[in-house]
Write a protein that holds these residues in place. Structure first.
Motif, PDB file in Angstrom:
ATOM      1  N   ASP A 173       0.777  -1.150   0.020  1.00  0.00           N
ATOM      2  CA  ASP A 173       0.129   0.221   0.092  1.00  0.00           C
ATOM      3  C   ASP A 173       0.762   1.198   0.034  1.00  0.00           C
ATOM      4  O   ASP A 173       1.536   1.472   0.969  1.00  0.00           O
ATOM      5  CB  ASP A 173      -0.764  -0.093   1.295  1.00  0.00           C
ATOM      6  CG  ASP A 173      -2.068   1.005   1.255  1.00  0.00           C
ATOM      7  OD1 ASP A 173      -1.941   1.809   0.242  1.00  0.00           O
ATOM      8  OD2 ASP A 173      -2.631   1.118   2.156  1.00  0.00           O
ATOM      9  N   ALA A 174       1.066   1.855  -0.881  1.00  0.00           N
ATOM     10  CA  ALA A 174       1.654   3.239  -1.257  1.00  0.00           C
ATOM     11  C   ALA A 174       0.878   4.600  -0.619  1.00  0.00           C
ATOM     12  O   ALA A 174       1.554   5.461  -0.592  1.00  0.00           O
ATOM     13  CB  ALA A 174       2.171   3.488  -2.714  1.00  0.00           C
ATOM     14  N   THR A 175      -0.292   4.361  -0.284  1.00  0.00           N
ATOM     15  CA  THR A 175      -1.002   5.363   0.141  1.00  0.00           C
ATOM     16  C   THR A 175      -1.149   5.451   1.571  1.00  0.00           C
ATOM     17  O   THR A 175      -1.488   6.411   2.136  1.00  0.00           O
ATOM     18  CB  THR A 175      -2.416   5.338  -0.624  1.00  0.00           C
ATOM     19  OG1 THR A 175      -2.978   4.200   0.188  1.00  0.00           O
ATOM     20  CG2 THR A 175      -2.615   5.229  -1.941  1.00  0.00           C
ATOM     21  N   ALA A 222       6.416   8.064   2.152  1.00  0.00           N
ATOM     22  CA  ALA A 222       7.431   6.639   2.264  1.00  0.00           C
ATOM     23  C   ALA A 222       6.969   6.037   0.902  1.00  0.00           C
ATOM     24  O   ALA A 222       7.897   5.259   0.306  1.00  0.00           O
ATOM     25  CB  ALA A 222       6.901   6.070   3.460  1.00  0.00           C
ATOM     26  N   GLY A 223       5.828   5.918   0.359  1.00  0.00           N
ATOM     27  CA  GLY A 223       5.629   4.767  -0.998  1.00  0.00           C
ATOM     28  C   GLY A 223       5.111   3.442  -0.058  1.00  0.00           C
ATOM     29  O   GLY A 223       5.174   3.189   0.951  1.00  0.00           O
ATOM     30  N   THR A 261       9.121  -1.325  -2.777  1.00  0.00           N
ATOM     31  CA  THR A 261       9.936  -0.347  -3.485  1.00  0.00           C
ATOM     32  C   THR A 261      10.903   0.684  -2.638  1.00  0.00           C
ATOM     33  O   THR A 261      11.231   1.618  -3.264  1.00  0.00           O
ATOM     34  CB  THR A 261       9.089   0.426  -4.766  1.00  0.00           C
ATOM     35  OG1 THR A 261       8.258   1.203  -3.880  1.00  0.00           O
ATOM     36  CG2 THR A 261       8.493  -0.608  -5.575  1.00  0.00           C
ATOM     37  N   CYS A 262      10.878   0.456  -1.353  1.00  0.00           N
ATOM     38  CA  CYS A 262      11.608   1.638  -0.593  1.00  0.00           C
ATOM     39  C   CYS A 262      13.022   1.352  -0.644  1.00  0.00           C
ATOM     40  O   CYS A 262      13.474   0.121  -0.584  1.00  0.00           O
ATOM     41  CB  CYS A 262      10.954   1.687   0.963  1.00  0.00           C
ATOM     42  SG  CYS A 262      11.730   2.531   1.946  1.00  0.00           S
ATOM     43  N   PRO A 263      13.907   2.151  -0.725  1.00  0.00           N
ATOM     44  CA  PRO A 263      15.187   2.185  -0.751  1.00  0.00           C
ATOM     45  C   PRO A 263      15.795   1.749   0.548  1.00  0.00           C
ATOM     46  O   PRO A 263      16.983   1.264   0.803  1.00  0.00           O
ATOM     47  CB  PRO A 263      15.766   3.530  -1.071  1.00  0.00           C
ATOM     48  CG  PRO A 263      14.718   4.392  -0.891  1.00  0.00           C
ATOM     49  CD  PRO A 263      13.388   3.642  -0.874  1.00  0.00           C
ATOM     50  N   ALA A 287       5.296   4.841  11.769  1.00  0.00           N
ATOM     51  CA  ALA A 287       4.489   5.870  11.424  1.00  0.00           C
ATOM     52  C   ALA A 287       3.587   4.982  10.437  1.00  0.00           C
ATOM     53  O   ALA A 287       2.130   5.256  10.364  1.00  0.00           O
ATOM     54  CB  ALA A 287       5.291   6.782  10.446  1.00  0.00           C
ATOM     55  N   LYS A 288       3.863   4.119   9.823  1.00  0.00           N
ATOM     56  CA  LYS A 288       2.727   3.336   9.138  1.00  0.00           C
ATOM     57  C   LYS A 288       2.006   2.670   9.945  1.00  0.00           C
ATOM     58  O   LYS A 288       0.861   2.469   9.573  1.00  0.00           O
ATOM     59  CB  LYS A 288       3.626   2.187   8.073  1.00  0.00           C
ATOM     60  CG  LYS A 288       4.296   2.983   6.849  1.00  0.00           C
ATOM     61  CD  LYS A 288       4.516   2.078   5.677  1.00  0.00           C
ATOM     62  CE  LYS A 288       5.304   2.721   4.531  1.00  0.00           C
ATOM     63  NZ  LYS A 288       5.495   1.683   3.423  1.00  0.00           N
ATOM     64  N   GLU A 289       2.468   1.949  11.107  1.00  0.00           N
ATOM     65  CA  GLU A 289       1.731   1.352  11.732  1.00  0.00           C
ATOM     66  C   GLU A 289       0.584   1.907  12.483  1.00  0.00           C
ATOM     67  O   GLU A 289      -0.516   1.796  12.718  1.00  0.00           O
ATOM     68  CB  GLU A 289       2.550   0.713  13.135  1.00  0.00           C
ATOM     69  CG  GLU A 289       3.340  -0.711  12.745  1.00  0.00           C
ATOM     70  CD  GLU A 289       4.050  -1.432  13.766  1.00  0.00           C
ATOM     71  OE1 GLU A 289       3.725  -2.687  13.768  1.00  0.00           O
ATOM     72  OE2 GLU A 289       4.448  -0.723  14.602  1.00  0.00           O
TER      73      GLU A 289
END
Length: 760
Positions: A255-257, A262-263, A267-269, A296-298
């Motif tokens: 989920d990129a949204t 962060a995206g 695909t995260c570096p 933050a995503k959690e």
């Protein structure tokens, strides 16, 4: 002219015709601005300067004509320093150039070569790579400058210098270290192997946190706390505390949204799989190296799920109610509910209830309950009741799963019932014992006599159990308890005595009789045998008199050892019993000097005397030197000469009074005269005058003679011998010490007071 032995050399090429060689003035060379090496060890420079001053420069440096873009700046510097402008720029050999200046050398051999800026930079980087003392940070900075200047990739850089792609990436990654970390590398506080895992943390604040822990002393057991973390420890710390496995994520990794900045995680570096050459030590490609982003995503996911639950009208349980439902952070189970997303709560192994009832959950209108995990508030646990789960499984056509769920529910119910019974039984057993102990504790405020006696016996038995074997045997010998099972004998004695607490005091005094010179030397203010001294004072034992007696006996033993012929001590029991030690009669014709000569050790008398005298001089001056002589008279004799080796009397322990002996027995007290064989064997003096009976206190620490009425087991062979009373064993018994053979401890035997008299 030349001959066959001449060496042909080539002339130095002219400018523009290739490399040339010359001895150049040291001040005509300016240092390079692009040299990767930034740190120069002053100690090494001084050593190199001393070597150059002694033998000169053996390897030329590499220079190029000063490039045009530096001429103006160099001209200004030269004018300021009032010197000639430099004609050349140093490419390689700055250590030698600096050392020549320190050594006061006017010239330095140099290789002169026309080079472009790119060629000069490449030469500097590659030349430094061939040096062993170049740091990883300087090497990385050289790679970076060369790659940016020439526009080449890490792969091309590795091919140019003959290094692997992972090697180049590892060096370049160290440049991501914060400035504090770089400084720690330069100062030697941080190794490259410890700095690289920290440099892989993308957050500077987290880098600083990891850096502080890595370079802080953490208390090595043998280095006074100066040691730091090893490379393996730093690597483990960074992986466990600053990386998170994406497989544990509660949110959708694709989920990129979820976080627009962060995206998607895939695909995260900052994912280890994005640069596998840099994370060869990490065993998974799906590891997040940016914990703040993961957190933050959690949080965003928790907010989204809560909102969805509210929009659907689902019940949300949090706070204290949630804590009652999820009491443990480890099991994760929700009391009274089944989790939709946990295989542990599903009747089908490996599949969750949500997967089994996905369509039925949407069609049934059953809304799951959302429980906020009290141990991790970012997690919302979707649960249903067992009845709801049964209905969902029926609708989903999972008959077998439904049957299995019913069986699981029945099993769980029985298990819960058993657990409740077991818990109730444990609570009952624990509570009644606690209440008994509480009432006992309250009773001890005003204890009864039975309470005191029972407590004293329990304490004494516990102390007897804690005695080591040697102490137990020693105490049994003091109390004449026999030689079999000494600990059991002491415990039995505690049950028989009217005042067992006195025996407990004796045990504590015995355990405290150690003399530890090493401990007292290192702890001069420590109390000396406090329990032994406390019991001695309570029992009226004269410690100073015992010290004086022991000193006097040692002096007498030393004198006898120096002049064995002058002594007239009686033979020890072993000598009287015969040479074989089996009770044979000893020949009385041998004088004391002959007996002493037979029993003498191989140590000479002079050496023995010197050793004992040295021991006496080392004794503390607690008693006046004349006290022992005054007690024994002008000529000190070896009464109980080995008393210093034997245990001192501990306390006066009062045992139950023995039954009064019959008037015609040898042990009868008072003024009755011994009858039978004892009367016949007595000498004329004993037969004509009543024998005086002494109390144990009157006999203590005095020399006594064994009377003929001592006919008990093991006592008859001592009739007529003299010994020293060293302990009181009861109301009418004492312990007498007789000298043992050379090199052996004295022999101690218990006698009734009627069997002894004071020696003349």
């Amino acid at each position: 002219m030349t001959d066959a032995h001449d060496t042909i050399t080539h002339a130095i090429p002219a400018a523009g015709a290739g490399a040339g060689f010359a001895h150049l003035p040291v001040l005509s060379i300016a240092r390079s601005l692009t040299n990767p090496r930034k740190h120069f060890d002053p100690v090494f420079l001084q050593e190199l300067a001393d070597s150059i001053k002694a033998t000169g420069v053996h390897q030329p440096i590499l220079v190029r004509p000063l490039p045009a873009h530096r001429v103006a700046d160099e001209q200004a510097w030269a004018k300021t320093e009032k010197r000639e402008r430099a004609q050349y720029e140093l490419i390689a050999g700055e250590h030698r150039w600096r050392a020549c200046q320190m050594a006061g050398m006017a010239e330095i051999p140099a290789m002169i070569r026309d080079m472009t800026d790119a060629e000069a930079l490449e030469a500097q980087v590659i030349e430094n790579l061939q040096r062993k003392d170049v740091s990883e940070l300087e090497e990385a900075e050289g790679f970076q400058v060369l790659m940016q200047h020439q526009g080449i990739s890490a792969d091309q850089m590795g091919a140019k210098i003959g290094k692997s792609r992972a090697y180049v990436y590892g060096r370049l990654k160290i440049l991501d270290l914060c400035e504090e970390g770089r400084q720690a590398l330069r100062e030697g506080k941080l190794d490259y192997s410890c700095g690289l895992p920290i440099a892989r943390i993308p957050n500077e604040q987290l880098q600083l946190k990891a850096l502080q822990r890595a370079i802080a002393p953490h208390g090595g057991w043998n280095d006074g706390g100066r040691s730091r973390m090893s490379a393996r420890e730093v690597q483990y710390m960074c992986q466990s505390e600053f990386m998170t496995k994406l497989e544990y994520a509660r949110f959708d990794r694709e989920d990129a949204t979820l976080c627009a900045t962060a995206g998607a995680c895939s695909t995260c570096p900052n994912r280890t799989g994005a640069n596998p050459d840099l994370f060869t030590d990490v065993d998974s490609a799906d590891v997040c190296t940016n914990p703040p982003c993961f957190k933050a995503k959690e949080e965003a996911h928790a907010v989204r799920v809560r909102k969805q639950a509210q929009d659907m009208g689902c019940e949300i349980i949090d706070g204290r109610a949630a804590k009652e439902l999820v009491p443990s952070a480890y099991s994760g189970g929700v009391t009274g509910y089944l989790r939709l997303d946990s295989p542990s709560d599903s009747p089908v192994k490996g599949k969750t209830l949500r997967k089994l009832t996905h369509k039925a959950l949407e069609e049934s209108g059953i809304k799951p309950t959302m429980v906020v995990n009290p141990h991790d508030e970012k997690e919302l646990i979707a649960v249903v009741t067992p009845n709801q789960a049964e209905e969902l499984l029926k609708m989903a056509g999972k008959a077998e799963a439904h049957k299995q769920l019913l069986a699981d529910n029945e099993r769980d119910a029985k298990q819960n019932e058993q657990n409740q019974k077991k818990q109730a039984e444990e609570t009952y057993e624990r509570d009644w014992r606690t209440e008994v102990a509480r009432q006992i504790a309250v009773h001890t405020k005003e204890p009864s006599d039975a309470c005191l006696v029972t407590a004293a016996r329990m304490v004494t038995q516990h102390l007897a159990t804690s005695l080591n074997g040697e102490y137990a045997k020693e105490l049994c010998k003091m109390l004449e308890l026999g030689k079999v099972a000494p600990k059991d004998a002491i415990r039995d004695l505690a049950n028989d005595w009217a005042h067992p607490i006195a025996l407990a005091g004796a045990i504590l005094a015995l355990r405290d009789k150690h003399y530890s010179p090493w401990y007292y030397e290192h702890n001069p203010s420590a109390p000396r045998n406090p329990e032994l001294m406390a019991m001695a004072e309570a029992c009226g034992v004269d410690v100073e008199a015992i010290k004086a007696q022991v000193k006097a006996n040692m002096r007498a033993a030393a004198k006898q050892s120096a002049n064995p012929a002058e002594g007239d001590t009686p033979l020890p029991p072993a000598a009287r019993a015969g040479a074989d030690g089996k009770g044979g009669k000893a020949k009385k014709s041998k004088n004391p000097a002959a007996r002493a000569a037979e029993d003498a050790e191989k140590l000479s008398s002079a050496a023995a005397t010197a050793g004992i005298a040295a021991a006496l001089q080392s004794l503390s001056g607690d008693a006046a030197p004349g006290a022992a002589e005054a007690a024994l008279g002008d000529e000190a004799v070896p009464v109980a000469a080995a008393a210093a080796q034997a245990p001192a009397p501990l306390v006066t322990l009062k045992r139950p009074k023995p039954t009064a002996p019959a008037a015609d027995t040898p042990a009868s007290g008072g003024q009755q005269e011994p009858a039978g064989d004892a009367q016949d064997s007595a000498d004329a003096k004993t037969a004509t005058a009543p024998k005086q009976v002494y109390t144990p206190e009157e006999l203590l620490a005095n020399r006594v003679t064994v009377l003929p009425n001592a006919t008990g087991r093991g006592k008859k062979i001592y009739i007529g011998d003299e010994g020293t009373v060293v302990a009181i064993m009861g109301d009418a018994a004492v312990d007498v010490s007789f000298p043992g053979p050379k090199g052996c401890k004295p022999v101690r035997v218990a006698f009734h007071v009627t069997e002894l008299e004071l020696a003349e």
